[in-house]
Design a protein around this motif. Structure first.
Motif, PDB file in Angstrom:
ATOM      1  N   CYS A   1       0.820  -1.210   0.000  1.00  0.00           N
ATOM      2  CA  CYS A   1       0.000   0.000   0.000  1.00  0.00           C
ATOM      3  C   CYS A   1       0.851   1.256   0.000  1.00  0.00           C
ATOM      4  CB  CYS A   1      -0.939   0.010   1.204  1.00  0.00           C
ATOM      5  SG  CYS A   1      -0.123   0.135   2.813  1.00  0.00           S
ATOM      6  N   VAL A   2       0.178   2.353  -0.284  1.00  0.00           N
ATOM      7  CA  VAL A   2       0.756   3.695  -0.196  1.00  0.00           C
ATOM      8  C   VAL A   2      -0.142   4.499   0.740  1.00  0.00           C
ATOM      9  CG1 VAL A   2       1.177   5.849  -1.445  1.00  0.00           C
ATOM     10  CG2 VAL A   2       1.863   3.664  -2.455  1.00  0.00           C
ATOM     11  N   LEU A   3       0.461   5.226   1.675  1.00  0.00           N
ATOM     12  CA  LEU A   3      -0.289   6.021   2.638  1.00  0.00           C
ATOM     13  C   LEU A   3      -0.261   7.489   2.236  1.00  0.00           C
ATOM     14  CD1 LEU A   3       1.084   4.471   5.977  1.00  0.00           C
ATOM     15  CD2 LEU A   3      -0.795   3.652   4.528  1.00  0.00           C
TER      16      LEU A   3
ATOM     17  N   GLU B   1       9.034  -1.313  11.009  1.00  0.00           N
ATOM     18  CA  GLU B   1       9.294  -2.498  10.192  1.00  0.00           C
ATOM     19  C   GLU B   1       8.306  -2.627   9.031  1.00  0.00           C
ATOM     20  OE1 GLU B   1       6.240  -3.631  13.261  1.00  0.00           O
ATOM     21  OE2 GLU B   1       8.094  -2.437  13.239  1.00  0.00           O
ATOM     22  N   TRP B   2       7.191  -1.921   9.073  1.00  0.00           N
ATOM     23  CA  TRP B   2       6.205  -2.005   7.996  1.00  0.00           C
ATOM     24  C   TRP B   2       6.634  -1.218   6.760  1.00  0.00           C
ATOM     25  CZ3 TRP B   2       0.466  -1.592  10.012  1.00  0.00           C
ATOM     26  CH2 TRP B   2       0.241  -2.618  10.930  1.00  0.00           C
ATOM     27  N   PHE B   3       7.517  -0.235   6.939  1.00  0.00           N
ATOM     28  CA  PHE B   3       7.864   0.678   5.853  1.00  0.00           C
ATOM     29  C   PHE B   3       8.992   0.101   5.003  1.00  0.00           C
ATOM     30  CE2 PHE B   3       5.439   3.102   8.761  1.00  0.00           C
ATOM     31  CZ  PHE B   3       4.841   4.126   8.025  1.00  0.00           C
ATOM     32  N   GLY B   4       8.682  -0.076   3.733  1.00  0.00           N
ATOM     33  CA  GLY B   4       9.623  -0.693   2.809  1.00  0.00           C
ATOM     34  C   GLY B   4       9.195  -2.095   2.449  1.00  0.00           C
ATOM     35  N   ASP B   5       8.491  -2.757   3.343  1.00  0.00           N
ATOM     36  CA  ASP B   5       7.974  -4.100   3.100  1.00  0.00           C
ATOM     37  C   ASP B   5       6.497  -4.011   2.738  1.00  0.00           C
ATOM     38  OD1 ASP B   5       7.445  -6.776   2.977  1.00  0.00           O
ATOM     39  OD2 ASP B   5       7.476  -7.091   5.143  1.00  0.00           O
ATOM     40  N   ARG B   6       5.686  -3.719   3.724  1.00  0.00           N
ATOM     41  CA  ARG B   6       4.246  -3.628   3.498  1.00  0.00           C
ATOM     42  C   ARG B   6       3.842  -2.280   2.899  1.00  0.00           C
ATOM     43  NH1 ARG B   6       0.110  -5.904   7.980  1.00  0.00           N
ATOM     44  NH2 ARG B   6      -1.704  -6.107   6.611  1.00  0.00           N
ATOM     45  N   ILE B   7       4.444  -1.210   3.397  1.00  0.00           N
ATOM     46  CA  ILE B   7       4.139   0.152   2.946  1.00  0.00           C
ATOM     47  C   ILE B   7       5.208   0.587   1.955  1.00  0.00           C
ATOM     48  CG2 ILE B   7       3.850   2.560   3.667  1.00  0.00           C
ATOM     49  CD1 ILE B   7       2.993   1.366   6.445  1.00  0.00           C
TER      50      ILE B   7
ATOM     51  N   LYS C   1       3.228   5.503  -9.204  1.00  0.00           N
ATOM     52  CA  LYS C   1       3.983   4.828 -10.262  1.00  0.00           C
ATOM     53  C   LYS C   1       5.337   4.365  -9.732  1.00  0.00           C
ATOM     54  CE  LYS C   1       5.560   5.543 -15.029  1.00  0.00           C
ATOM     55  NZ  LYS C   1       5.615   6.513 -16.160  1.00  0.00           N
ATOM     56  N   ARG C   2       6.009   5.229  -8.960  1.00  0.00           N
ATOM     57  CA  ARG C   2       7.307   4.869  -8.384  1.00  0.00           C
ATOM     58  C   ARG C   2       7.163   3.745  -7.356  1.00  0.00           C
ATOM     59  NH1 ARG C   2       9.563   8.822  -5.330  1.00  0.00           N
ATOM     60  NH2 ARG C   2       7.773  10.232  -5.329  1.00  0.00           N
ATOM     61  N   ALA C   3       6.123   3.840  -6.520  1.00  0.00           N
ATOM     62  CA  ALA C   3       5.912   2.818  -5.499  1.00  0.00           C
ATOM     63  C   ALA C   3       5.585   1.470  -6.114  1.00  0.00           C
ATOM     64  CB  ALA C   3       4.792   3.257  -4.568  1.00  0.00           C
ATOM     65  N   ALA C   4       4.799   1.470  -7.193  1.00  0.00           N
ATOM     66  CA  ALA C   4       4.461   0.218  -7.871  1.00  0.00           C
ATOM     67  C   ALA C   4       5.701  -0.415  -8.480  1.00  0.00           C
ATOM     68  CB  ALA C   4       3.405   0.475  -8.940  1.00  0.00           C
ATOM     69  N   ALA C   5       6.541   0.416  -9.090  1.00  0.00           N
ATOM     70  CA  ALA C   5       7.773  -0.104  -9.685  1.00  0.00           C
ATOM     71  C   ALA C   5       8.705  -0.645  -8.608  1.00  0.00           C
ATOM     72  CB  ALA C   5       8.470   1.003 -10.479  1.00  0.00           C
ATOM     73  N   ASP C   6       8.758   0.033  -7.462  1.00  0.00           N
ATOM     74  CA  ASP C   6       9.613  -0.400  -6.365  1.00  0.00           C
ATOM     75  C   ASP C   6       9.131  -1.727  -5.783  1.00  0.00           C
ATOM     76  OD1 ASP C   6      11.736   0.168  -4.285  1.00  0.00           O
ATOM     77  OD2 ASP C   6       9.976   0.067  -2.989  1.00  0.00           O
TER      78      ASP C   6
ATOM     79  N   CYS D   1       9.305   5.205  -1.144  1.00  0.00           N
ATOM     80  CA  CYS D   1       9.081   6.350  -2.017  1.00  0.00           C
ATOM     81  C   CYS D   1       8.227   7.375  -1.266  1.00  0.00           C
ATOM     82  CB  CYS D   1       8.361   5.921  -3.292  1.00  0.00           C
ATOM     83  SG  CYS D   1       9.233   4.691  -4.275  1.00  0.00           S
ATOM     84  N   THR D   2       8.648   8.617  -1.266  1.00  0.00           N
ATOM     85  CA  THR D   2       7.951   9.637  -0.488  1.00  0.00           C
ATOM     86  C   THR D   2       7.720  10.890  -1.318  1.00  0.00           C
ATOM     87  OG1 THR D   2       8.971   8.819   1.549  1.00  0.00           O
ATOM     88  CG2 THR D   2       8.016  11.018   1.625  1.00  0.00           C
TER      89      THR D   2
END
Length: 347
Positions: free
Chosen positions: A125-127, A146-152, A323-328, A267-268
């Motif tokens: 997801c993206v928040l 721990e959620w950021f980079g894996d789940r988020i 778009k960046r988050a999906a690619a990542d 991605c921020t």
């Protein structure tokens, strides 16, 4: 008094006679699948799931102080065809029930967001957070790094602050602003005791609220849509004054600068109106300095309600982030991207 009331009505009447480009926009009418999420302290949070159920990314929207999930109207409208969306009302706001509780802290909101994600988000997801919603995301980062980079996979911080809101000028001279900050907590506390009476006066003061919000909430006050002003004013008016008073100390004492480092792993995007006096541009620039990989968008001609005042600029930056988050995350992007670097303008 009578002359002042007539002048007020005359001014509002003249404004409402001007062309209104948003008059036919179904503000607050877009709906998704309703859901109830139970927080760890038993509070029932209202949420809606919208958009494509088969989308590889879910976008979770966290609204600001005194608003509700409908404040994301333009983002929901423009992204629901490409992404799965989760929108929720923070505790005691919108359709989430008013709960008499002393735990109106930003940390508590971060835990609520964790429950929203656990219950309604099946994958990456993206928040996206506006104002207090951005602080909610920072609180989540502080509690669950721990959620950021894996789940988020991504975060958008819109018109928000990592802290020190008790020091902002509010657009006033320094000495006046200092005096306002000194007396406001006591004034809010006193008014809270008579919350019901204050709410009744707010219901009959619509013209005053309309004029005040038009000038304070929007940078282009002369051309802002009266329909849009009415829409925002109705959200604010529907928030009981006791709730406003309960959350005020949490906003002033908020300090999550140290939690920002957690976002370096995702991605921020950071966005702010160039005339935002509630969460000033300097606060967003401070966040951008702490997050050198983030894409910073300063939206010209907009104030604190930038996602409503300049939705095209905000949505372009969000599409770029998604778009960046999906690619990542190895997922295929759901929408067309647009660059979010530098200064953006509403189209």
């Amino acid at each position: 008094m009578a002359a002042a009331a007539l002048a007020k009505r005359y001014a509002v009447g003249r404004i409402r006679l001007r062309p209104d480009l948003e008059a036919s926009e179904p503000l607050g009418e877009l709906r998704g699948r309703p859901a109830t999420v139970t927080a760890s302290d038993g509070v029932h949070l209202y949420a809606e799931v919208d958009g494509r159920e088969d989308a590889p990314l879910t976008v979770v929207f966290c609204h600001g102080y005194t608003l509700n999930l409908d404040s994301w109207h333009y983002q929901r409208r423009d992204l629901r065809d490409s992404y799965r969306l989760v929108l929720w009302d923070q505790r005691s706001h919108g359709r989430s029930p008013r709960i008499p509780t002393e735990d109106s802290s930003i940390d508590r909101l971060g835990e609520d967001l964790a429950e929203i994600i656990e219950t309604l988000v099946p994958g990456p997801c993206v928040l996206v957070g506006h104002s207090m919603g951005g602080m909610t995301i920072m609180a989540l980062a502080d509690r669950h790094p721990e959620w950021f980079g894996d789940r988020i996979k991504g975060v958008a911080l819109i018109s928000t602050s990592p802290g020190r809101l008790g020091e902002i000028s509010l657009g006033l001279p320094a000495l006046v602003a200092k005096a306002v900050h000194l007396v406001t907590p006591s004034a809010v506390s006193i008014l809270r005791r008579g919350g019901t009476l204050v709410d009744k006066s707010r219901q009959v003061g619509n013209d005053v609220a309309f004029l005040a919000l038009r000038h304070l909430g929007f940078a282009d006050s002369r051309n802002v849509s009266p329909t849009l002003v009415d829409f925002v004013e109705s959200m604010i008016r529907s928030t009981p004054f006791e709730v406003i008073a309960e959350f005020y100390p949490a906003l002033v004492s908020h300090d999550k600068m140290n939690a920002l480092g957690v976002l370096n792993g995702v991605c921020t995007a950071i966005m702010v109106g160039d005339e935002d006096w509630l969460t000033p541009v300097e606060h967003s620039r401070e966040m951008a300095k702490a997050l050198p990989e983030a894409r910073f968008t300063e939206v010209p001609g907009s104030s604190h309600l930038v996602q409503l005042e300049r939705p095209t600029a905000v949505n372009d930056a969000l599409r770029d982030l998604l778009k960046r988050a999906a690619a990542d995350g190895g997922a295929e992007a759901g929408g067309t991207g647009a660059s979010g670097d530098g200064v953006a303008a509403d189209g």
